[in-house]
Write an enzyme that holds these catalytic residues in place. Structure first.
Site, PDB file in Angstrom:
ATOM      1  N   LYS A  44     -43.428  -5.624 -16.478  1.00 55.07           N
ATOM      2  CA  LYS A  44     -42.469  -6.475 -16.630  1.00 55.07           C
ATOM      3  C   LYS A  44     -41.087  -5.744 -16.824  1.00 55.07           C
ATOM      4  CE  LYS A  44     -39.889 -10.440 -17.082  1.00 55.07           C
ATOM      5  NZ  LYS A  44     -39.349 -11.185 -15.760  1.00 55.07           N
ATOM      6  N   CYS A 130     -32.237  -9.537 -11.466  1.00 58.11           N
ATOM      7  CA  CYS A 130     -32.506 -10.422 -12.228  1.00 58.11           C
ATOM      8  C   CYS A 130     -31.598 -11.697 -12.133  1.00 58.11           C
ATOM      9  CB  CYS A 130     -32.925 -10.120 -13.670  1.00 58.11           C
ATOM     10  SG  CYS A 130     -33.464 -11.566 -14.531  1.00 58.11           S
TER      11      CYS A 130
END
Ligand SMILES: C=Cc1c(C(=O)O)[nH]c(=O)[nH]c1=O
Length: 311
Positions: A44, A130
């Site tokens: 992640k 993101c």
């Protein structure tokens, strides 16, 4: 028949791994991917400090994919550096991917300094895409900033590094981004991240399905495959050949992987479908891809990688 590949100077015994964000938040999930048929894993995206992320519900599966506005929850880059540094000892010679993302250039450089100071010997994936941190624009859509970040990054970091990009939808943007990317010694480009700020509605309750951002979130899964294939192929056409491509987006079957490779991908990452099926998916995907290759008479992925025909 082999689906082995080489990327960022390392050899992988097949071309598949998880997509950052899926099955990679903690050691349990990372070990589950490690112990699956996937060739490797990516963490992640790690930030300087751990983050709780956005309020739940922040992920929802639909008939054709997923919507998420996780908000970059993660255990912090030090957690992932510690885990991968230890995992490298347990699996000597294996190459892992560490995803990182800062909220500005200074943070990106601080993250890279931590990587340099660690025992990490794998590949860095710098996430420029993101879509779900409120108030933070998608770096990947700010071309001057991408250029400035890559210039500063490659001034200080000289080990294998790739970038995770958002999807682009305009041919001129492929041209402009490729012109920037070609200036730098990138190991690879990973296209695509989720299609940012989609909206999914529950008709019965007349309500959105995720809490953050009034229901707006990144779209993944079957919905995004045409966009993912286009981004993979557009960059394959434009990037100099020592910048490889990881194809991400819409992979559910071996056929989808075949298409990503045909468009020029050297490896692929699986997100939504991995979330749905779990790491056992990599056994099915490998078998399906090998069956397609056998049927078409291909021994390895280089036999057809990037060889998409035009009319
Ligand atoms: C790292 C944040 C990301 C997130 C998130 O944590 O919200 N979701 C995505 O679909 N892509 C991302 O890159």
């Amino acid at each position: 028949i082999s689906t082995a590949t080489t990327l960022a100077g390392s050899n992988f015994d097949n071309c598949m791994m998880n997509a950052s964000g899926v099955y990679c938040m903690d050691s349990d999930e990372l070990l589950a991917v490690e112990n699956s048929k996937a060739a490797t894993f990516v963490t992640k995206s790690g930030t300087l400090q751990p983050r709780k992320g956005n309020p739940e519900p922040r992920y929802f599966e639909t008939e054709f994919g997923s919507i998420n506005s996780m908000g970059l929850p993660n255990n912090g880059v030090d957690y992932y550096l510690d885990f991968v540094s230890q995992d490298q000892i347990n699996h000597p010679g294996k190459t892992y991917f560490l995803s990182i993302t800062g909220f500005n250039l200074a943070e990106d450089l601080e993250l890279l300094q931590k990587v340099t100071d660690s025992d990490f010997a794998g590949v860095v994936e710098l996430n420029l895409s993101c879509p779900n941190v409120p108030g933070k624009p998608q770096t990947g859509y700010d071309f001057e900033t991408v250029d400035a970040i890559l210039k500063a990054v490659f001034d200080v970091y000289h080990k294998p590094l790739g970038v995770k990009l958002p999807p682009y939808f305009d041919i001129i943007h492929f041209d402009q981004m490729a012109e920037i990317l070609n200036k730098y010694p990138l190991s690879y480009v990973n296209s695509i991240n989720s299609i940012g700020n989609g909206l999914y509605i529950n008709d019965d309750t007349e309500t959105v399905v995720i809490k953050p951002k009034q229901g707006f979130g990144g779209i993944g899964g079957e919905y995004v495959k045409p966009t993912a294939l286009a981004n993979v192929h557009a960059f394959y056409q434009r990037l100099n050949k020592d910048i490889q491509i990881i194809g991400t987006g819409g992979i559910q079957t071996g056929k989808d992987i075949f298409e990503h490779i045909l468009c020029g991908a050297s490896m692929v990452q699986v997100g939504t479908a991995l979330m749905v099926e779990g790491p056992v998916i990599f056994e099915r995907l490998t078998a399906e891809l090998e069956a397609i290759m056998a049927e078409k008479g291909y021994d390895n992925i280089e036999d057809f990688r990037g060889k998409l025909n035009y009319l």
